[in-house]
Design a protein around this motif. Structure first.
Motif, mmCIF file in Angstrom:
data_model
loop_
_atom_site.group_PDB
_atom_site.id
_atom_site.type_symbol
_atom_site.label_atom_id
_atom_site.label_comp_id
_atom_site.label_asym_id
_atom_site.label_seq_id
_atom_site.Cartn_x
_atom_site.Cartn_y
_atom_site.Cartn_z
ATOM 1 N N TRP A 27 0.752 -1.183 -0.010
ATOM 2 C CA TRP A 27 0.020 0.104 -0.029
ATOM 3 C C TRP A 27 0.886 1.331 -0.017
ATOM 4 N N TYR A 28 2.135 1.043 0.319
ATOM 5 C CA TYR A 28 3.088 2.295 0.282
ATOM 6 C C TYR A 28 3.987 2.254 -1.350
ATOM 7 N N TRP A 29 4.890 0.959 -1.177
ATOM 8 C CA TRP A 29 5.517 0.719 -2.501
ATOM 9 C C TRP A 29 4.998 -0.743 -3.071
ATOM 10 N N ARG A 30 4.793 -0.621 -4.340
ATOM 11 C CA ARG A 30 4.692 -2.225 -4.903
ATOM 12 C C ARG A 30 5.670 -2.368 -6.203
ATOM 13 N N TRP A 31 5.910 -3.480 -6.095
ATOM 14 C CA TRP A 31 6.826 -4.075 -7.252
ATOM 15 C C TRP A 31 5.946 -4.573 -8.497
ATOM 16 N N VAL A 32 6.449 -3.673 -9.623
ATOM 17 C CA VAL A 32 5.746 -3.997 -10.879
ATOM 18 C C VAL A 32 6.727 -4.192 -11.998
ATOM 19 N N SER A 33 6.010 -4.789 -13.196
ATOM 20 C CA SER A 33 6.870 -4.995 -14.254
ATOM 21 C C SER A 33 6.432 -4.348 -15.384
ATOM 22 N N ILE A 34 7.174 -3.569 -16.116
ATOM 23 C CA ILE A 34 6.772 -2.814 -17.442
ATOM 24 C C ILE A 34 7.761 -2.911 -18.366
#
Length: 288
Positions: free
Chosen positions: A134-141
């Motif tokens: 809810w603060y930082w999240r890990w994503v793939s782009i």
């Protein structure tokens, strides 16, 4: 004996390359190759058209291997093959390699052969990024250099730190570090500039200040002029944004220290979000 490329003089029509009173083109090819290997990639390209002997030397694997990083063989994936060391060198300038299990990327500055790096978000210390989506999240782009990047959703305390061993940097080289990111509905960064710094761990280092929100998107909160020494992000050719964090000259005298980069914005205590972090880039800066 003077050996600076700028002091070499070609005697046109005589097939000679003079360095003081010495005709370098009369030397054995192995000697010419060895001399050029102590210059730079930029100088090698400038010397190539000087004579047939110089052209042969500047195209040799021996010259271009001298410009490659030590133990480069271990860095190159087995799936890649190159017809020459020059082709390999040029590939390392244009196509950064992922190293250390994908936590860093490495490439060469084209003209000088100096090593440059980017630290991925997984290689950084990001406050409130561990098990707190809810603060930082890990994503793939797809546009990112790394498998995962960090998306800021909401924090009041914005703090990012990264370290790299000084022994990994090229000696006698001037470096600048940059925070590399993009924005998506960014908010909360218009009130105070982020405080940025670069320096050897345990020392003061160099400092910068920057608004992380692009200038075109920033909504002024008062009528006070922005100080001249406060930056705004600049667009990169790869579509990301960057702000300069500071500078560092690696004299090459220290092998066991670490260089630390930091970005901090906690002054207002307000909520912030809408930033996607690609990493911290440590870039060699060389004269043209």
């Amino acid at each position: 004996m003077k050996t600076e490329v700028s002091e070499m003089e070609e005697r046109k029509g005589k097939g000679k390359v003079m360095c003081g009173t010495l005709d370098l083109s009369a030397l054995p090819l192995d000697c010419i190759t060895l001399i050029i290997s102590f210059t730079s990639p930029r100088d090698a390209c400038r010397l190539s058209p000087v004579s047939t002997a110089f052209n042969s030397a500047t195209e040799s694997d021996a010259v271009w291997e001298s410009f490659l990083p030590s133990q480069y063989q271990a860095l190159i994936p087995s799936s890649l093959s190159f017809s020459s060391k020059k082709q390999l060198y040029l590939s390392l300038c244009e196509n950064p390699l992922l190293i250390e299990a994908g936590r860093k990327s490495l490439w060469m500055e084209r003209g000088s052969g100096k090593k440059c790096y980017m630290l991925s978000p997984r290689d950084l210390t990001i406050i409130c990024s561990v098990d707190t989506p809810w603060y930082w999240r890990w994503v793939s782009i797809p546009e990112a250099r790394f498998d995962e990047v960090a998306e800021l959703r909401l924090v009041c305390w914005f703090e990012i730190r990264g370290r790299i061993s000084i022994s990994m940097l090229s000696p006698m080289t001037y470096y600048k570090a940059y925070l590399v990111y993009r924005v998506r509905n960014i908010y909360g960064f218009q009130f105070y500039p982020a405080q940025l710094s670069v320096g050897v761990v345990g020392t003061e280092g160099s400092r910068r200040a920057a608004y992380l929100e692009p200038e075109r998107d920033r909504i002024p909160i008062d009528r006070q002029p922005i100080p001249n020494d406060v930056q705004f992000p600049k667009a990169r050719v790869d579509g990301w944004l960057e702000v300069e964090m500071g500078e560092f000259f690696n004299e090459g005298c220290v092998d066991d220290g670490e260089l630390e980069m930091s970005a901090l914005e906690i002054q207002g205590g307000n909520e912030k979000g809408g930033l996607i972090l690609q990493g911290i880039e440590i870039r060699a800066i060389t004269p043209n």
